[in-house]
Design a protein around this motif. Sequence first.
Motif, mmCIF file in Angstrom:
data_model
loop_
_atom_site.group_PDB
_atom_site.id
_atom_site.type_symbol
_atom_site.label_atom_id
_atom_site.label_comp_id
_atom_site.label_asym_id
_atom_site.label_seq_id
_atom_site.Cartn_x
_atom_site.Cartn_y
_atom_site.Cartn_z
ATOM 1 N N ALA A 766 60.889 39.536 21.610
ATOM 2 C CA ALA A 766 60.597 39.227 20.206
ATOM 3 C C ALA A 766 59.461 40.106 19.700
ATOM 4 O O ALA A 766 58.599 40.541 20.468
ATOM 5 C CB ALA A 766 60.222 37.756 20.050
ATOM 6 N N VAL A 767 59.460 40.381 18.392
ATOM 7 C CA VAL A 767 58.345 41.056 17.733
ATOM 8 C C VAL A 767 57.624 39.996 16.905
ATOM 9 O O VAL A 767 58.085 39.618 15.824
ATOM 10 C CB VAL A 767 58.820 42.217 16.842
ATOM 11 N N VAL A 768 56.533 39.482 17.431
ATOM 12 C CA VAL A 768 55.787 38.408 16.772
ATOM 13 C C VAL A 768 54.707 39.024 15.879
ATOM 14 O O VAL A 768 54.022 39.966 16.273
ATOM 15 C CB VAL A 768 55.154 37.469 17.810
ATOM 16 N N LYS A 769 54.569 38.476 14.690
ATOM 17 C CA LYS A 769 53.570 38.976 13.740
ATOM 18 C C LYS A 769 52.381 38.018 13.705
ATOM 19 O O LYS A 769 52.544 36.811 13.528
ATOM 20 C CB LYS A 769 54.186 39.102 12.342
ATOM 21 N N VAL A 770 51.192 38.572 13.886
ATOM 22 C CA VAL A 770 49.951 37.807 13.798
ATOM 23 C C VAL A 770 49.144 38.356 12.637
ATOM 24 O O VAL A 770 48.814 39.553 12.609
ATOM 25 C CB VAL A 770 49.135 37.904 15.099
ATOM 26 N N LYS A 771 48.843 37.501 11.667
ATOM 27 C CA LYS A 771 48.153 37.942 10.458
ATOM 28 C C LYS A 771 46.740 37.392 10.434
ATOM 29 O O LYS A 771 46.518 36.199 10.624
ATOM 30 C CB LYS A 771 48.915 37.479 9.212
ATOM 31 N N PHE A 772 45.773 38.300 10.205
ATOM 32 C CA PHE A 772 44.379 37.911 10.044
ATOM 33 C C PHE A 772 43.997 38.056 8.575
ATOM 34 O O PHE A 772 44.274 39.084 7.944
ATOM 35 C CB PHE A 772 43.469 38.795 10.905
ATOM 36 N N ASP A 773 43.352 37.024 8.033
ATOM 37 C CA ASP A 773 42.927 37.021 6.630
ATOM 38 C C ASP A 773 41.569 37.702 6.541
ATOM 39 O O ASP A 773 40.538 37.124 6.876
ATOM 40 C CB ASP A 773 42.857 35.584 6.115
ATOM 41 N N VAL A 774 41.583 38.951 6.109
ATOM 42 C CA VAL A 774 40.367 39.758 6.065
ATOM 43 C C VAL A 774 39.807 39.764 4.637
ATOM 44 O O VAL A 774 40.528 40.081 3.684
ATOM 45 C CB VAL A 774 40.643 41.203 6.515
ATOM 46 N N LYS A 775 38.566 39.404 4.513
ATOM 47 C CA LYS A 775 37.881 39.477 3.227
ATOM 48 C C LYS A 775 36.902 40.642 3.283
ATOM 49 O O LYS A 775 36.037 40.694 4.149
ATOM 50 C CB LYS A 775 37.113 38.187 2.945
ATOM 51 N N THR A 776 37.055 41.561 2.352
ATOM 52 C CA THR A 776 36.140 42.683 2.272
ATOM 53 C C THR A 776 35.347 42.601 0.982
ATOM 54 O O THR A 776 35.880 42.245 -0.066
ATOM 55 C CB THR A 776 36.900 44.017 2.325
ATOM 56 N N GLY A 777 34.107 42.892 1.054
ATOM 57 C CA GLY A 777 33.244 42.814 -0.114
ATOM 58 C C GLY A 777 31.833 42.442 0.276
ATOM 59 O O GLY A 777 31.447 42.502 1.448
ATOM 60 N N HIS A 778 31.054 42.035 -0.708
ATOM 61 C CA HIS A 778 29.640 41.753 -0.505
ATOM 62 C C HIS A 778 29.415 40.291 -0.112
ATOM 63 O O HIS A 778 30.257 39.423 -0.345
ATOM 64 C CB HIS A 778 28.858 42.059 -1.786
ATOM 65 N N SER A 779 28.241 40.050 0.468
ATOM 66 C CA SER A 779 27.774 38.685 0.737
ATOM 67 C C SER A 779 26.679 38.361 -0.271
ATOM 68 O O SER A 779 25.762 39.167 -0.485
ATOM 69 C CB SER A 779 27.260 38.565 2.164
ATOM 70 N N VAL A 780 26.779 37.188 -0.876
ATOM 71 C CA VAL A 780 25.867 36.826 -1.961
ATOM 72 C C VAL A 780 25.417 35.376 -1.799
ATOM 73 O O VAL A 780 26.237 34.499 -1.497
ATOM 74 C CB VAL A 780 26.544 36.999 -3.346
ATOM 75 N N LEU A 781 24.109 35.124 -2.001
ATOM 76 C CA LEU A 781 23.590 33.756 -2.124
ATOM 77 C C LEU A 781 23.353 33.516 -3.608
ATOM 78 O O LEU A 781 22.450 34.103 -4.217
ATOM 79 C CB LEU A 781 22.304 33.579 -1.336
ATOM 80 N N ALA A 782 24.207 32.662 -4.218
ATOM 81 C CA ALA A 782 24.156 32.444 -5.672
ATOM 82 C C ALA A 782 23.535 31.092 -5.984
ATOM 83 O O ALA A 782 23.904 30.070 -5.390
ATOM 84 C CB ALA A 782 25.568 32.527 -6.254
#
Length: 865
Positions: A766-782
């Motif tokens: 089988a060809v199993v797909k594993v997806k990682f939810d990647v967030k790119t951008g800045h880190s902010v304390l608001a």
Amino acid sequence: MYSSRLLLTAVLKYSVLSICIANTLSVSHAENTAFNTDFLKDKTDLVAVDALNYGYTIEPGTYEFAVSINNQYIGKRPIHFSKNQDNQVEPCLDQAFIDEYKILFSSAEQKKINAQGCYDLSVIPNAQVNPQIGEQKLNITLPQVNVSQNPRGFVSPVEFDQGIHAVILNYSANTSYFQNRNESDRYNNSLFLNGGFNIGPWRYRNNTNFTQYSGQNSHWQSVSNKLERDFQTKLPTRLEIGDSFSNSDVFDSFNFRGIQLSSDSMQLPSSLQNYAPTIHGTAQSNATVEIRQNGYIVYSTNVAAGHFTIRDLYAANDSGDLEVSVIESDGRVRKFIQPYSSVPNMVRPQQSKFQFTAGQYRSGNDQNYHPYFGQLTYAYGVNNFVTPYTGIIAAEDYYSGAAGLAFSLGSFGALSTDLTYANNKTAQGDSKDGVSVRFLYAKSLNSIGTNFRLVGYRYSSKDYYSFSDAMQERAQYKDGLYQYDYQADNLNNEAQLSEEQRRRYFYSPTYYNKRNQFSVSINQELGDYGQLYLTLAKTDFWQAEFNQENWQVGYNKSFRRFSYGMYYQHSKSMLHNDENIFGVNFTFNLDRVAALKKYDLMSNTNYQHSDRFGENMNSALSGSFLEDKNLSAQIQVSHQEQGNNNQIALNTNYRGTKFNSSLGYTYADQYQQASASIDGGILIHSDGVVFGQQMYGNPILVEAKGAQGVRLENQTGLKVDRSGYAVISSSSAYNRNRVALRAEDFGQNMNIDSPVANDVVPTKNAVVKVKFDVKTGHSVLANLSYQDKFVATAASILDPETQKSVGLVGLDGQAYLTGVQSEQVLIAKWGDESFEQCQFTLPKLSNREMGYDEINSSCHAVEEH
């Protein structure tokens, strides 16, 4: 991912609300009065108050939990939490859960089910259901009588993943150029292709190769085509259509083209599966080792000079003689035979094992005789001690029947014995009837460090023909004589001849029938004193002058950075004289020198003496380079007494994200050799094409868009490419596999909620797909305010375009945001009504490599679109 966020939100809501209203609630409880919650307009806040009032810590809903039974991890699955009659929220263990995890009930009184169809396991004495909400774990404790005992390595079929629709193609291209002082220049080119497609549970695979030798015509060959799938029934089965091989439970294994339906041991836990044999041998230079079975190559690898051991022979059939060829760098070929049969075939009590095969016999030895046949084998586990088995084969001019018993001898190991009768009509028209008796024994004496890998013996009468022998007898019959092929000894000095050019033929009026076969492999651990091993394989023919044997005894010892070994090998093949080899090897790790430690430098020296080829001395220095150690290099010098030949060899190998490559050069007194190879794989899926390393089986497609350049753990040279994909070459079918991104490669502006997947369970190929939810951008304390007040505690901060959460509001309107962009518009939401949400815009953010930006922002009403 979503359920984890939802759970975290709920827990945070309860904790912050408890700070605000705990005192008031405690007074209410003390006075047994109801608390007025009319001022709480957010419905989720009302749920939080209800939770505090009744003491539960999770709101009703469905979440993914890791399930353990008696502290043994079983797997992840969605668990529904619902209120019981006492307003307590508890996990609902429905009928599907009970069936999946094989929970048993000793009496009807223990089967207590509520109106929602949930089982109450608390009625079972000493049973406990313990949900760990914060860690999303569910641990169930049950008496052994109430839970089915699973073998070590058990994985529930519910977790099996058939993978995605995909097309795959593996390629391996090799070229070698030879320059000999006494002959014209020569070259060898080859291309091996293995590919196919996956649609649902169906797998199609094709093996094709191309060869081109100097002075010979180019040749394309389609080796095999096969369509297969598994069936996850009570008795796991596999259907194969096309080119495959039979098992060796009753008869010797052989190749065929047709259809086969069999019980599938691969779907069983690894502790219940058979093993492949260990092959020991010696090489006198940089050599290629090829292992053939029934004329087909089942294994190929490159080895350095000296003693070698092959322990990963996954591709071998279950039994059948293994022909091991050691192809030296100067073209000499040395062969020996390793008879091989599997361990005794014990079947678990009340279970069965079968295989039905029908089709056309095939062989890779250029045979023109391919009759149709049918075969059926069956075994049944009567109890823990006895397994009877039987089988029949029927073909044109041949039939055979067998019956046997396998015994468990407890602490004395396991033994199987069977009797096979066969009737064969030979190529000369004679009818031959014979019998064969086989004994197989296996035993591991772990208490004293001894391991009998396999002890086997077979006796056959003079007129007995196995099915493969009967087919070979007809194929070898040429104009009244039998044709045998072999490698001529007197051609060993002629470098770089092809196998066909070295082949010579011997003709005899007799077909050589096997009389006895014997094989044994013993390993003895000596603790601090090293390891001793012995292998013996012997085949006797009714024509004694053609007997063949191979035995080896050796000793290995390691001491800190230094290790050494010695061995003695004796071999004789059917048409060759005896050969005796004595060898010693020394290996030294050079990591004590601080400047060299990072290169994993290793020196290795081998000495061999052969009564056929004389003395050979070889010394090599090897190391690994680059950050990921994916470039290896070796320099090697050697001397061969035969021909008084001296040589120096250089070899490099690079393992990259898109392909693997190697270069080699050998300079000797009589010749020069240059070689190069490249191999890789191509995967086509619904979202594009990915180039990567070769895919051996059960590849895993990793999607991590936004994580370009991030490496994968335990995958040398493998990184996420520009398109956000990477392909892991192989994984263990029907077992849990771990896929992880290397956290040290994450940049400051990259955030991945869960960079590890622990429960990837592919089915075969089988060809199993594993997806990682990647967030790119800045880190902010608001610091967020709305209408001159802090934004509501526990409000979610959402990206309005994707509706994904980028943060959560804590106390005093503070929210830590990840993966956000400069001047991005965000929404703070603490309810579904328009007055329960507001929006704000981030300012221009700095490009920090470390830390985060801190901002103050006023939230205003959400604009209507």
